[in-house]
Structure formats: C-alpha cells, structure tokens
Motif scaffolding. Structure first.
Motif, PDB file in Angstrom:
ATOM      1  N   LEU A  85      46.605  38.319  31.279  1.00  0.00           N
ATOM      2  CA  LEU A  85      45.536  38.994  30.543  1.00  0.00           C
ATOM      3  C   LEU A  85      44.315  38.099  30.383  1.00  0.00           C
ATOM      4  N   TYR A  86      44.544  36.792  30.268  1.00  0.00           N
ATOM      5  CA  TYR A  86      43.410  35.871  30.173  1.00  0.00           C
ATOM      6  C   TYR A  86      42.638  35.841  31.497  1.00  0.00           C
ATOM      7  N   ILE A  87      43.363  35.801  32.600  1.00  0.00           N
ATOM      8  CA  ILE A  87      42.707  35.825  33.914  1.00  0.00           C
ATOM      9  C   ILE A  87      41.939  37.133  34.088  1.00  0.00           C
ATOM     10  N   ASP A  88      42.558  38.229  33.677  1.00  0.00           N
ATOM     11  CA  ASP A  88      41.908  39.536  33.748  1.00  0.00           C
ATOM     12  C   ASP A  88      40.611  39.534  32.940  1.00  0.00           C
ATOM     13  N   TYR A  89      40.663  38.918  31.769  1.00  0.00           N
ATOM     14  CA  TYR A  89      39.486  38.818  30.898  1.00  0.00           C
ATOM     15  C   TYR A  89      38.387  37.995  31.562  1.00  0.00           C
ATOM     16  N   THR A  90      38.723  36.821  32.087  1.00  0.00           N
ATOM     17  CA  THR A  90      37.695  35.956  32.679  1.00  0.00           C
ATOM     18  C   THR A  90      37.100  36.592  33.941  1.00  0.00           C
ATOM     19  N   GLU A  91      37.931  37.274  34.726  1.00  0.00           N
ATOM     20  CA  GLU A  91      37.427  37.906  35.944  1.00  0.00           C
ATOM     21  C   GLU A  91      36.519  39.088  35.635  1.00  0.00           C
ATOM     22  N   SER A  92      36.703  39.693  34.462  1.00  0.00           N
ATOM     23  CA  SER A  92      35.873  40.847  34.099  1.00  0.00           C
ATOM     24  C   SER A  92      34.407  40.456  33.929  1.00  0.00           C
ATOM     25  N   PHE A  93      34.137  39.149  33.715  1.00  0.00           N
ATOM     26  CA  PHE A  93      32.751  38.699  33.581  1.00  0.00           C
ATOM     27  C   PHE A  93      31.978  38.886  34.888  1.00  0.00           C
ATOM     28  N   ASP A  97      30.190  44.144  32.840  1.00  0.00           N
ATOM     29  CA  ASP A  97      30.266  45.411  32.101  1.00  0.00           C
ATOM     30  C   ASP A  97      30.730  45.088  30.684  1.00  0.00           C
ATOM     31  N   PHE A  98      29.806  45.133  29.728  1.00  0.00           N
ATOM     32  CA  PHE A  98      30.103  44.684  28.367  1.00  0.00           C
ATOM     33  C   PHE A  98      31.278  45.442  27.757  1.00  0.00           C
ATOM     34  N   ASP A  99      31.287  46.780  27.876  1.00  0.00           N
ATOM     35  CA  ASP A  99      32.359  47.573  27.272  1.00  0.00           C
ATOM     36  C   ASP A  99      33.722  47.214  27.861  1.00  0.00           C
ATOM     37  N   GLU A 100      33.759  46.982  29.165  1.00  0.00           N
ATOM     38  CA  GLU A 100      35.027  46.611  29.805  1.00  0.00           C
ATOM     39  C   GLU A 100      35.480  45.234  29.340  1.00  0.00           C
ATOM     40  N   ILE A 101      34.541  44.292  29.213  1.00  0.00           N
ATOM     41  CA  ILE A 101      34.893  42.941  28.758  1.00  0.00           C
ATOM     42  C   ILE A 101      35.439  42.990  27.333  1.00  0.00           C
ATOM     43  N   LEU A 106      40.215  42.607  23.665  1.00  0.00           N
ATOM     44  CA  LEU A 106      41.190  43.229  22.766  1.00  0.00           C
ATOM     45  C   LEU A 106      42.604  43.109  23.316  1.00  0.00           C
ATOM     46  N   ARG A 107      42.780  43.355  24.605  1.00  0.00           N
ATOM     47  CA  ARG A 107      44.117  43.258  25.201  1.00  0.00           C
ATOM     48  C   ARG A 107      44.647  41.831  25.144  1.00  0.00           C
TER      49      ARG A 107
END
Length: 246
Positions: A85-93, A97-101, A106-107
């Motif tokens: 989930l941390y990797i997913d979070y960092t890759e979302s940058f 997309d602010f809402d997705e980040i 939250l996850r």
C-alpha cells in the motif's frame, strides 16, 4: 527498569559498558536519527543503577524475516500488505491526481493503524510480567498503555506546557487515531491536510539553537496550526503548487 522501543542488537550493552564508542555504535546500527541515538546512549550510560532492556518483538520478527526468511506469519502478511500500500501510495504521485492520492493515503493509514495495533499487542505480551518499569513508546502507540493498564506520559504535552501553549496533534496522528478507535472524523480532509503537512515538514534532525530548545516541536506545531485552517479544496490547490511539474 527502562524498556526501550527497539529490537535487541548485539552492540547495545557493549556501548553502554564502554567496550565500543558511541560514534561506532551509531554508525553500525544505521539509525535514521543519529543525533537522537547519540544523545540517548550518552544519557543511558549515566543510568548505571537501572536495568535497561530493548523490547520490540514485532521489529525483531521483521529482522528475522529479512535475514532468515522465516518468522511470525502475522508479521509477514502485515508487512507485505503495508509495504504494498505504501508503494501504491508513492506511485500515485506520478499521476498527480489529488483525489486518488488522498484515497491511497487513507488505505495506507488504515493498514498502518492495524500494524501499530499488532505491534502494541505483541509488545504488551512481552512486557506483561514486568511489575515496575518506564517503557518508551512512540506517540502513535496509544493502545499500549491501555493494554498494560499503565500510566501514560506524553512528552510533547510536557514540552507544550513548558512553552506556555497547548499541544496540537498533527493530521497524521489524528488519522491513525480515527482508524484505531473507529472515530467518525472527516477522514478525507485529514488525509488531505496530512499531504500538505508532510510536504512542508522539515525532515532533518534539528538541535536546540538560538531560536529555542525545541526547534522541531515548534516547527511542527506551526505547521499543524497552518494546515488545521485548510479545507479540502485549499489542500488541493497547495498540493498542485508543491508537486506539479515545473
């Protein structure tokens, strides 16, 4: 008895007994906080009348899993989940997309809250036989004192009192507490504020100087007061200002 919140290591008692230098110890353990670790060891060396222990079974299991690929299965699964989930979070940058980040924050925060609770349960079990001790615990380990039925002393609140102010929890702390205690807070707003807070937070260790005895505390509290005034849309605008490609 003093119980530190860290896994056992072979060099700890060597440095307390003066068999190796504090500087060598700090280099060998590859700590993220060398200034803090150095000051802590120097202080502990003066407390020769106390028994000093390192007790953090969860982190010991993490080390065992890394070094020997075997250990507590609950810890293995928890680490896999939180790290993914941390990797997913960092890759979302990368998508900006602010809402997705915010959703990824939250996850990750929910999983981190579960990891903290597991750490507290394992540590409480390891400490259950102690009658009298001072137990070090990070600010987010709020369930530990409850499980142990122990008095809790929050150092930031003591610092705030010395400075004549009131301690304010940062949005990350509020978010974890909301998940741990299943509180009905505006989680998306807390996650958005936490993105701004962590973007602005000074990451380096700061020592007392002419500006005061608690530079990191003062810096963090100023940031908390700032982000607590932001609504979701203001967080969005600031985020894009900080993170949009130049």
């Amino acid at each position: 008895m003093i119980v530190l919140e860290e896994p056992k290591n072979d060099l700890f008692h060597d440095v307390l007994e003066g068999k190796i230098t504090v500087d060598l110890y700090v280099r060998k353990i590859s700590t993220q906080f060398p200034l803090y670790t150095r000051k802590l060891i120097e202080m502990l060396k003066e407390l020769k009348s106390r028994e000093i222990m390192q007790v953090e079974p969860y982190l010991e299991e993490v080390e065992r899993l890394k070094n020997f690929s075997e250990g507590d299965e609950r810890v293995r699964e928890m680490e896999k989940r939180v790290n993914a989930l941390y990797i997913d979070y960092t890759e979302s940058f990368l998508k900006s997309d602010f809402d997705e980040i915010v959703e990824k924050v939250l996850r990750f925060s929910e999983a981190e809250a579960e990891r903290i609770m597991l750490r507290d349960e394992m540590r409480a079990k390891a400490l259950d036989d102690l009658d009298e001790a001072v137990i070090e615990a990070g600010m987010n380990h709020i369930k530990l004192a409850e499980i142990l039925d122990a008095e809790s002393v929050r150092i930031p609140e003591i610092i705030a009192e010395r400075l004549g102010t009131r301690y304010l929890e940062n949005p990350g702390e509020k978010l974890l507490k909301a998940f741990i205690f299943e509180e009905d807070d505006d989680l998306r707003l807390l996650a958005a504020r936490n993105l701004i807070f962590t973007s602005l937070l000074e990451k380096r260790e700061m020592e007392p100087d002419f500006d005061g005895d608690y530079p990191h505390f003062t810096h963090e509290q100023k940031l908390v007061r700032f982000v607590d005034k932001l609504d979701y849309e203001k967080c969005r605008k600031l985020f894009y200002r900080f993170w949009s490609p130049r």
